[in-house]
Motif scaffolding. Sequence first.
Motif, mmCIF file in Angstrom:
data_model
loop_
_atom_site.group_PDB
_atom_site.id
_atom_site.type_symbol
_atom_site.label_atom_id
_atom_site.label_comp_id
_atom_site.label_asym_id
_atom_site.label_seq_id
_atom_site.Cartn_x
_atom_site.Cartn_y
_atom_site.Cartn_z
ATOM 1 N N THR A 1 -6.514 6.489 -15.717
ATOM 2 C CA THR A 1 -7.464 7.161 -14.847
ATOM 3 C C THR A 1 -7.711 6.325 -13.596
ATOM 4 N N THR A 2 -8.028 6.980 -12.508
ATOM 5 C CA THR A 2 -8.233 6.296 -11.235
ATOM 6 C C THR A 2 -9.276 5.192 -11.338
ATOM 7 N N ARG A 3 -8.996 4.086 -10.630
ATOM 8 C CA ARG A 3 -9.884 2.937 -10.472
ATOM 9 C C ARG A 3 -9.980 2.062 -11.729
ATOM 10 N N TYR A 4 -9.022 2.212 -12.634
ATOM 11 C CA TYR A 4 -9.020 1.333 -13.805
ATOM 12 C C TYR A 4 -7.938 0.261 -13.745
ATOM 13 N N GLY A 5 -7.131 0.207 -12.667
ATOM 14 C CA GLY A 5 -6.237 -0.936 -12.489
ATOM 15 C C GLY A 5 -4.757 -0.644 -12.426
ATOM 16 N N LYS A 6 -4.389 0.625 -12.427
ATOM 17 C CA LYS A 6 -2.972 0.984 -12.432
ATOM 18 C C LYS A 6 -2.246 0.485 -11.175
ATOM 19 N N THR A 7 -2.769 0.837 -9.999
ATOM 20 C CA THR A 7 -2.141 0.418 -8.744
ATOM 21 C C THR A 7 -2.251 -1.091 -8.563
ATOM 22 N N ASN A 8 -3.342 -1.674 -9.015
ATOM 23 C CA ASN A 8 -3.515 -3.119 -8.938
ATOM 24 C C ASN A 8 -2.390 -3.839 -9.679
ATOM 25 N N LEU A 9 -2.011 -3.332 -10.875
ATOM 26 C CA LEU A 9 -0.940 -3.964 -11.631
ATOM 27 C C LEU A 9 0.379 -3.876 -10.872
ATOM 28 N N MET A 10 0.639 -2.747 -10.229
ATOM 29 C CA MET A 10 1.870 -2.620 -9.450
ATOM 30 C C MET A 10 1.913 -3.661 -8.334
ATOM 31 N N LYS A 11 0.766 -3.911 -7.700
ATOM 32 C CA LYS A 11 0.713 -4.921 -6.641
ATOM 33 C C LYS A 11 0.938 -6.324 -7.205
ATOM 34 N N VAL A 12 0.412 -6.575 -8.400
ATOM 35 C CA VAL A 12 0.652 -7.858 -9.060
ATOM 36 C C VAL A 12 2.143 -8.057 -9.288
ATOM 37 N N MET A 13 2.814 -7.026 -9.786
ATOM 38 C CA MET A 13 4.237 -7.142 -10.078
ATOM 39 C C MET A 13 5.058 -7.288 -8.794
ATOM 40 N N ILE A 14 4.701 -6.543 -7.759
ATOM 41 C CA ILE A 14 5.402 -6.666 -6.481
ATOM 42 C C ILE A 14 5.270 -8.088 -5.934
ATOM 43 N N THR A 15 4.054 -8.619 -5.973
ATOM 44 C CA THR A 15 3.802 -9.973 -5.478
ATOM 45 C C THR A 15 4.613 -10.997 -6.252
ATOM 46 N N SER A 16 4.599 -10.883 -7.579
ATOM 47 C CA SER A 16 5.322 -11.829 -8.425
ATOM 48 C C SER A 16 6.826 -11.747 -8.197
ATOM 49 N N LEU A 17 7.358 -10.538 -8.081
ATOM 50 C CA LEU A 17 8.797 -10.370 -7.870
ATOM 51 C C LEU A 17 9.249 -10.997 -6.556
ATOM 52 N N ILE A 18 8.469 -10.762 -5.486
ATOM 53 C CA ILE A 18 8.839 -11.321 -4.178
ATOM 54 C C ILE A 18 8.678 -12.832 -4.160
ATOM 55 N N ALA A 19 7.579 -13.328 -4.729
ATOM 56 C CA ALA A 19 7.317 -14.771 -4.725
ATOM 57 C C ALA A 19 8.381 -15.538 -5.496
ATOM 58 N N HIS A 71 11.538 -14.245 -6.340
ATOM 59 C CA HIS A 71 12.914 -13.871 -5.990
ATOM 60 C C HIS A 71 12.989 -13.352 -4.550
ATOM 61 N N PRO A 72 12.552 -14.145 -3.580
ATOM 62 C CA PRO A 72 12.468 -13.641 -2.196
ATOM 63 C C PRO A 72 13.812 -13.205 -1.611
ATOM 64 N N GLU A 73 14.908 -13.772 -2.090
ATOM 65 C CA GLU A 73 16.218 -13.445 -1.529
ATOM 66 C C GLU A 73 16.993 -12.437 -2.373
ATOM 67 N N ASP A 74 16.506 -12.135 -3.553
ATOM 68 C CA ASP A 74 17.304 -11.330 -4.483
ATOM 69 C C ASP A 74 16.676 -10.004 -4.885
ATOM 70 N N VAL A 75 15.462 -9.714 -4.437
ATOM 71 C CA VAL A 75 14.810 -8.473 -4.841
ATOM 72 C C VAL A 75 14.762 -7.489 -3.672
ATOM 73 N N GLU A 76 15.032 -6.224 -3.959
ATOM 74 C CA GLU A 76 14.871 -5.146 -2.991
ATOM 75 C C GLU A 76 13.925 -4.108 -3.593
ATOM 76 N N LEU A 77 12.964 -3.672 -2.777
ATOM 77 C CA LEU A 77 11.932 -2.763 -3.272
ATOM 78 C C LEU A 77 11.973 -1.435 -2.519
ATOM 79 N N PHE A 78 11.970 -0.353 -3.270
ATOM 80 C CA PHE A 78 11.859 0.995 -2.727
ATOM 81 C C PHE A 78 10.551 1.559 -3.258
#
Length: 407
Positions: free
Chosen positions: A158-176, A178-185
Amino acid sequence: MIIESIGASLLLLSAIRTTNMSDKKKIEKIFEYTKTWITTQGNEIKKPQFIRKEAITNENEESIGMLYVYRLPLGLPYKKLEYLNDNIGVFKDGLHKNVEIEFDGGMLHVNVYETDLPRKWNYEDEELEGWKVPIGKTYKELITHDFDATPHMVGGGTTRYGKTNLMKVMITSLIANHPEDVELFLIDLKAGVEFDRYKNLKQVKAVAKNVYETHQLLTEVMMILEGEKAFYRENGWSNIVESPLKKRRFVIIDEAGDLVPEKFMSKQEKDMHAECQWMLSHIARIGGAFGFRELFFSQYTTADVLPRQIKQNCDAKISFKLQNGYSSEVVLGEGNTQAAELEKIPGRAIFKDGASMYKLQVPKITDNQMEKLLQDYYESKRKDVTNEVGRKKNEDTDNLIEFRDHD
């Protein structure tokens, strides 16, 4: 197979709670009532065999509970193991404590805690090995997810319980990590209000903000996937983890419910929505071996929103608070209503990875914190999905037909 009725279940739990049995005895009594055993051809009943118990400690070496280890009888159906996790409340109510179950080969670990989960904790920038990302903290430890071991993930909440926040956590971790090896769509069907601000990151190849842009983005991803198939054939590789290739491509979609065709739409609109769902299903079925990872998240979870082919190819599932048991079952699996029973705490979630399942607290990250951590990877030129991955509509249609003909 299971406790026969709600009345019988309540009677069992009440009887266990009011006795002076040890936690070990209570666990074994629950095994009996849930029929967690097998019957051999000679009518011999084989139950989980107790091996040992040991104290559970936290990061500060403080005792927070007790671990009970059982050897499972050979041949115990996987469905019975799933049932134990799907109905973890039977253990919690019977022991009147927090309980977590884990499977390790032929062993069953029953963790009985005297403490509760953290109500909140902030994302910590840390180096993780391989393609692991942080998911959340349980009663005792940080849980990570390895995208090379399990390529795809579905999620709801449900909205505002952390779903999008987790996606941002994963995006941040992946880039931090693997900055040269990850591509995000990135597909942000909330009009781009969450992901559009990250379009200037060099690792972000495109951000789609509506269904039309999503169709363009996914068509480009499909073309890249077709090229990878040919490249793998030429080199004799069958899976990226067996190759020397380092690059991983992530397709991350927020609010996938907006891709469901509606009755009021024109035929052209319905076809475009259906084609987007089909392409996402194709990526989930085929893409994992070629280095594509899909994160499919939606607020409103129904069978129409989460296509069966996507769900069947996503062994990793996470759900935040949902409004009813049906929605919980769509995400976590039949019979699992735990997401509807979660406390109303932002960031509280159920994470299921194969047979193992965890109740945990997802890390909190703010947009400012994310941008600060990734500031070295921003480019000055603004990206636009139409010039990054856009193609003429007739080419999209021709390519899509070609993909389907060879699927």
